[in-house]
Design a protein around this motif. Sequence first.
Motif, PDB file in Angstrom:
ATOM      1  N   VAL A 272      17.902 -43.378  -6.447  1.00 54.65           N
ATOM      2  CA  VAL A 272      18.155 -42.976  -7.828  1.00 54.65           C
ATOM      3  C   VAL A 272      16.951 -42.151  -8.273  1.00 54.65           C
ATOM      4  O   VAL A 272      15.808 -42.631  -8.216  1.00 54.65           O
ATOM      5  N   ILE A 273      17.199 -40.935  -8.724  1.00 54.68           N
ATOM      6  CA  ILE A 273      16.082 -40.063  -9.088  1.00 54.68           C
ATOM      7  C   ILE A 273      16.491 -39.162 -10.249  1.00 54.68           C
ATOM      8  O   ILE A 273      17.644 -38.733 -10.359  1.00 54.68           O
ATOM      9  N   ARG A 274      15.534 -38.933 -11.128  1.00 57.77           N
ATOM     10  CA  ARG A 274      15.776 -38.044 -12.264  1.00 57.77           C
ATOM     11  C   ARG A 274      14.759 -36.904 -12.206  1.00 57.77           C
ATOM     12  O   ARG A 274      13.775 -36.874 -12.938  1.00 57.77           O
ATOM     13  N   GLU A 275      15.005 -36.025 -11.318  1.00 55.83           N
ATOM     14  CA  GLU A 275      14.144 -34.851 -11.113  1.00 55.83           C
ATOM     15  C   GLU A 275      15.054 -33.644 -10.918  1.00 55.83           C
ATOM     16  O   GLU A 275      16.201 -33.772 -10.484  1.00 55.83           O
ATOM     17  N   ASN A 276      14.529 -32.478 -11.205  1.00 55.78           N
ATOM     18  CA  ASN A 276      15.300 -31.265 -10.939  1.00 55.78           C
ATOM     19  C   ASN A 276      15.476 -31.090  -9.435  1.00 55.78           C
ATOM     20  O   ASN A 276      14.600 -31.451  -8.641  1.00 55.78           O
ATOM     21  N   LEU A 277      16.604 -30.518  -9.063  1.00 52.84           N
ATOM     22  CA  LEU A 277      16.929 -30.361  -7.645  1.00 52.84           C
ATOM     23  C   LEU A 277      15.916 -29.463  -6.943  1.00 52.84           C
ATOM     24  O   LEU A 277      15.327 -29.853  -5.929  1.00 52.84           O
ATOM     25  N   PHE A 278      15.696 -28.260  -7.475  1.00 46.67           N
ATOM     26  CA  PHE A 278      14.766 -27.299  -6.865  1.00 46.67           C
ATOM     27  C   PHE A 278      13.695 -26.907  -7.872  1.00 46.67           C
ATOM     28  O   PHE A 278      13.936 -26.908  -9.087  1.00 46.67           O
ATOM     29  N   ASP A 279      12.542 -26.546  -7.363  1.00 47.38           N
ATOM     30  CA  ASP A 279      11.511 -25.944  -8.210  1.00 47.38           C
ATOM     31  C   ASP A 279      11.800 -24.462  -8.417  1.00 47.38           C
ATOM     32  O   ASP A 279      11.370 -23.875  -9.410  1.00 47.38           O
ATOM     33  N   ALA A 280      12.485 -23.874  -7.481  1.00 45.87           N
ATOM     34  CA  ALA A 280      12.905 -22.472  -7.595  1.00 45.87           C
ATOM     35  C   ALA A 280      14.093 -22.287  -6.674  1.00 45.87           C
ATOM     36  O   ALA A 280      14.181 -22.928  -5.620  1.00 45.87           O
ATOM     37  N   CYS A 281      15.005 -21.417  -7.080  1.00 42.11           N
ATOM     38  CA  CYS A 281      16.196 -21.219  -6.251  1.00 42.11           C
ATOM     39  C   CYS A 281      16.639 -19.769  -6.351  1.00 42.11           C
ATOM     40  O   CYS A 281      16.748 -19.220  -7.454  1.00 42.11           O
ATOM     41  N   MET A 282      16.849 -19.146  -5.207  1.00 40.27           N
ATOM     42  CA  MET A 282      17.342 -17.771  -5.188  1.00 40.27           C
ATOM     43  C   MET A 282      18.784 -17.757  -4.697  1.00 40.27           C
ATOM     44  O   MET A 282      19.203 -18.609  -3.903  1.00 40.27           O
ATOM     45  N   LEU A 283      19.526 -16.799  -5.195  1.00 35.64           N
ATOM     46  CA  LEU A 283      20.929 -16.648  -4.837  1.00 35.64           C
ATOM     47  C   LEU A 283      21.119 -15.392  -4.005  1.00 35.64           C
ATOM     48  O   LEU A 283      20.441 -14.378  -4.217  1.00 35.64           O
ATOM     49  N   VAL A 284      22.014 -15.476  -3.057  1.00 40.98           N
ATOM     50  CA  VAL A 284      22.343 -14.335  -2.206  1.00 40.98           C
ATOM     51  C   VAL A 284      23.859 -14.182  -2.210  1.00 40.98           C
ATOM     52  O   VAL A 284      24.585 -15.162  -2.009  1.00 40.98           O
ATOM     53  N   SER A 285      24.311 -12.959  -2.472  1.00 35.93           N
ATOM     54  CA  SER A 285      25.751 -12.729  -2.454  1.00 35.93           C
ATOM     55  C   SER A 285      26.089 -11.660  -1.435  1.00 35.93           C
ATOM     56  O   SER A 285      25.212 -10.960  -0.920  1.00 35.93           O
ATOM     57  N   GLY A 286      27.378 -11.555  -1.156  1.00 40.47           N
ATOM     58  CA  GLY A 286      27.828 -10.531  -0.232  1.00 40.47           C
ATOM     59  C   GLY A 286      27.712  -9.155  -0.847  1.00 40.47           C
ATOM     60  O   GLY A 286      27.611  -8.992  -2.064  1.00 40.47           O
ATOM     61  N   LYS A 287      27.724  -8.139  -0.016  1.00 44.28           N
ATOM     62  CA  LYS A 287      27.561  -6.771  -0.506  1.00 44.28           C
ATOM     63  C   LYS A 287      28.679  -5.901   0.036  1.00 44.28           C
ATOM     64  O   LYS A 287      29.115  -6.068   1.177  1.00 44.28           O
ATOM     65  N   LYS A 288      29.126  -4.969  -0.767  1.00 44.55           N
ATOM     66  CA  LYS A 288      30.193  -4.069  -0.360  1.00 44.55           C
ATOM     67  C   LYS A 288      29.666  -2.645  -0.257  1.00 44.55           C
ATOM     68  O   LYS A 288      28.734  -2.248  -0.932  1.00 44.55           O
ATOM     69  N   ASP A 289      30.293  -1.893   0.612  1.00 46.90           N
ATOM     70  CA  ASP A 289      30.117  -0.449   0.598  1.00 46.90           C
ATOM     71  C   ASP A 289      31.503   0.173   0.620  1.00 46.90           C
ATOM     72  O   ASP A 289      32.500  -0.500   0.383  1.00 46.90           O
ATOM     73  N   ALA A 355      25.728 -21.144 -19.583  1.00 47.57           N
ATOM     74  CA  ALA A 355      25.057 -20.564 -18.414  1.00 47.57           C
ATOM     75  C   ALA A 355      24.234 -21.625 -17.693  1.00 47.57           C
ATOM     76  O   ALA A 355      24.061 -21.583 -16.487  1.00 47.57           O
ATOM     77  N   ASN A 356      23.732 -22.558 -18.457  1.00 43.47           N
ATOM     78  CA  ASN A 356      23.116 -23.786 -17.927  1.00 43.47           C
ATOM     79  C   ASN A 356      21.739 -23.583 -17.322  1.00 43.47           C
ATOM     80  O   ASN A 356      20.758 -24.031 -17.865  1.00 43.47           O
ATOM     81  N   CYS A 357      21.609 -22.974 -16.151  1.00 41.31           N
ATOM     82  CA  CYS A 357      20.273 -22.864 -15.547  1.00 41.31           C
ATOM     83  C   CYS A 357      20.081 -21.466 -14.978  1.00 41.31           C
ATOM     84  O   CYS A 357      21.008 -20.673 -14.917  1.00 41.31           O
ATOM     85  N   TYR A 358      18.878 -21.204 -14.578  1.00 38.07           N
ATOM     86  CA  TYR A 358      18.514 -19.851 -14.177  1.00 38.07           C
ATOM     87  C   TYR A 358      18.034 -19.821 -12.726  1.00 38.07           C
ATOM     88  O   TYR A 358      17.389 -20.741 -12.243  1.00 38.07           O
ATOM     89  N   TYR A 359      18.351 -18.705 -12.099  1.00 36.01           N
ATOM     90  CA  TYR A 359      17.992 -18.513 -10.690  1.00 36.01           C
ATOM     91  C   TYR A 359      17.139 -17.254 -10.547  1.00 36.01           C
ATOM     92  O   TYR A 359      16.875 -16.545 -11.513  1.00 36.01           O
ATOM     93  N   LYS A 360      16.767 -16.997  -9.313  1.00 37.70           N
ATOM     94  CA  LYS A 360      16.078 -15.760  -8.980  1.00 37.70           C
ATOM     95  C   LYS A 360      16.982 -14.958  -8.045  1.00 37.70           C
ATOM     96  O   LYS A 360      17.618 -15.521  -7.153  1.00 37.70           O
ATOM     97  N   VAL A 361      17.021 -13.673  -8.270  1.00 40.55           N
ATOM     98  CA  VAL A 361      17.733 -12.788  -7.337  1.00 40.55           C
ATOM     99  C   VAL A 361      16.768 -11.670  -6.957  1.00 40.55           C
ATOM    100  O   VAL A 361      15.846 -11.334  -7.707  1.00 40.55           O
ATOM    101  N   VAL A 362      16.986 -11.121  -5.800  1.00 40.75           N
ATOM    102  CA  VAL A 362      16.007 -10.202  -5.228  1.00 40.75           C
ATOM    103  C   VAL A 362      16.689  -8.931  -4.747  1.00 40.75           C
ATOM    104  O   VAL A 362      17.776  -8.973  -4.163  1.00 40.75           O
ATOM    105  N   SER A 363      16.044  -7.818  -5.005  1.00 49.47           N
ATOM    106  CA  SER A 363      16.360  -6.566  -4.315  1.00 49.47           C
ATOM    107  C   SER A 363      15.143  -6.243  -3.474  1.00 49.47           C
ATOM    108  O   SER A 363      14.006  -6.329  -3.953  1.00 49.47           O
TER     109      SER A 363
END
Length: 857
Positions: A272-289, A355-363
Amino acid sequence: MILIDTQKEEFSKLRDIRVFGRISHDDRFNGNLLVIGLGGVGSRTVCNLKGMMVDDIIPEDNIHFLMIDSDIPEMEQTIEDSKEHVGFNALEVLSIYRPNIENILADGIKKNPVHPNLANWMDADFPDVTVTKDGAHGNRQIGRLMFSNAYEDIRMLLFDRLEEIHDKANGNWMDVIIVSSLSGGTGSGILSDLTYNIRAYGKAKKWANLRIGGCLLMPDVIFGNKSVTEDPELMFRMMANGCAALKEVDYYMKLSEKDDAYIFESTTHKLVIRENLFDACMLVSGKKDSQGYLPEGTVLMDTASFLYKLACNKYIGNNDVNDDRKLLRDVFFDNEKYSVTNWKMEHSDSEIATANCYYKVVSEADYKIPIREIENICESDLFNKAYKRLFVSPFDNPQIEVDIKDALKELDDFLHAEPGDEINLSVNGLIQFGQFTKPTYKMIKKHTDGLREHMGEKLDNMDKELPVMIKSIKNKLWNSLDAVIARYIKVCGPYAAIDIIGAPTAGVADSTRGMMAEVKKLQELHSKYTPSGEYSRIIESICEIVAKRFFTFPSAKRETENGYYDACIKETLAAERNRIMDEIDAQDLFGDTLRWLQQRAERLDEIYSQFGEDLKNSIENLANEGKVTTKNILKNAARHEFLPTDYVNDSRINEVKDGLIRLMLDNESNIDNGRVVPVKDAMEKIYRRLFSGIGAYGPEKMLSVAFSDKKLAENDINVMFGSLTNDRRDEVMQKVAAAFVNDIQEEKQLCVLKDGYKELLLNKKYISVPNVMPYFSRAVKGILMDKPYNEKEDSITLNPGEIEISINDMYVGVPASMMACTAEMQKAYNAVDSSYKGLHIDEVNRDMRDFPNLCTL
């Protein structure tokens, strides 16, 4: 000789040789890191990362990799692949599959044969499913069930690994990054359980310096696979899975602010724990051309490339500007969720709440400066010139023929001498004529001298020693020839030594020259030898004259005595020569010598020819690849020549040739016996000595040669780079920098956001230029700070060991609703029948469908 795989592997390592822009290991990696791949997609991403780093990291870096999966065939294959340095080894693989799982649901989860509390979170009405050893098949509850079933083993193995890394961290930050797809059954099924177990263990151990990051890959990452896109039902289920998993991550990322806790139970274990899951989290999605989704491998490799930067000592900011310089990994782990003022200003509180929480995304983008390819081209040019010299006729040096004749001189003199001539062979057993006393005239007249009989006895005694004598002559001959071969093999190399031997069947250039040709001449002389009885007739004549006449004058008697004595010695010498000649023939001295030389040459050819050819081909292949790359990248170069016009001279070519000879000779037994030859280390030493004359700023000098309007000599380069200021150098560097910066393509987005949203986000810009190329980097910096780029000075930093321009945008505080793929994921999730079991990891203790949606459709 057939090269074994380990030797081929050594040739493949030639591509890793770095001379210019060589990366020093000191301060290269930001260690104390564990990267965990969950499930198939997550593990493939981490495997790519490991492949980028495995040859460079050392134990002191304290960087580790782990694969956690349920697909046994996949795990067995990666362990097998690790033998080729492209997979995870057995110590890096944790399987959550156990054989007892297969029929665990036969009577329902409440009547499972393992433990009544194995999966209290699982619905009692979960359908009967046979769990197999080839994964969870997209069912998140099956993935979690397998983890729970194997938990006793997994926790010990995982916690031991955490202890090991933490102990080595010596109080410094210890970071864990978990990489997982959200679309399947294993990765997204065990993501929260695994992460919270790590966090709880760190908390129990009072590790204040533990940070846990996430890298989550959306379902569309694998939509480039034809087998997926041709199955609409599979795509639908993957997107629904992804939405469910991301909803849970959203909720648990802000758990510390809620009146709630995360609960994990398995048999007798409860967390049983009451802590945030990640200290930081980045998202990666698919890309189209224009052709559709990019292949999965491309996206995973790009993701691994960014994770590689997090593992390195990459910095954001510049010490010269407000001392604003932070590690890229520290920026990644910074908690930015309360600093995104733009997003809050543009949206209502209710929108922010959904929106709830925030992530990091990268280029990210890397613009390679092809220094390695340039090195390969220059190295190949010098190598080929040096390699050709190994095959130049050694007889261009007249001393070689002199030395061969010197080795054969004793036998040559012997064979050219006439019967009765003195025998000058350095061998024991020859008759020593000083032991014979000259007979008197009276003794000759009365036939009482016994000289011929005494000499005959000596000849008979010599007969017994003849086999040993000829063997001694043969050994001496072979030693003399071998000494010449050994001397010149060190100077000219093994291929020239084959020419010196002159064996026709060993690929010799000219079989009319060399040792074998000279030995054949001696063999021919031997075959033409004709015994002579001339001295026996002289002796008989003297004896007849003495018997018929009596000389009264002392001078006549002395002349007779001398003549008789000399004739007897000559007769014995002739007989001695005859017997030596016969024994040479009997032992086939020249035939044996020719065969020995033939074998010596063939052996040299067998040992070195294939090795040399493979070495040559490997280096040429690298150069050809380099020429293709530089032709594409350096389109604006005046020429594709990279060394000063006078750099490649006889001295440097011979230096490479001598190095190649040392490499071959030092490893003769290794090559011959199929052992590993340290080709990479040897060639790197050769190249480093060779290019030491280039001096400091080697990469920039090579590019200056290519981009300068006129061809540059070595002195021109030295003048250009010999002082802090030089207009000509700055002009050329401006051309070089423009050729790279102005040809930059659009950055690669690791997460595709909806149009117009980037302007609302806080952006951390990271532009890195090579510190090993200061003049080039200064020119690049000037271009980027000018129009049309208008980059800020404090976003551009010199980073140690780089030989590329890196440009990264890290957007922080990104709600999942900003992602371009969330609408389709939410739509698929909403369409799933509520009776479906397996979408959420906890169908009993809470209604996870009440968690906020990612976005409103």
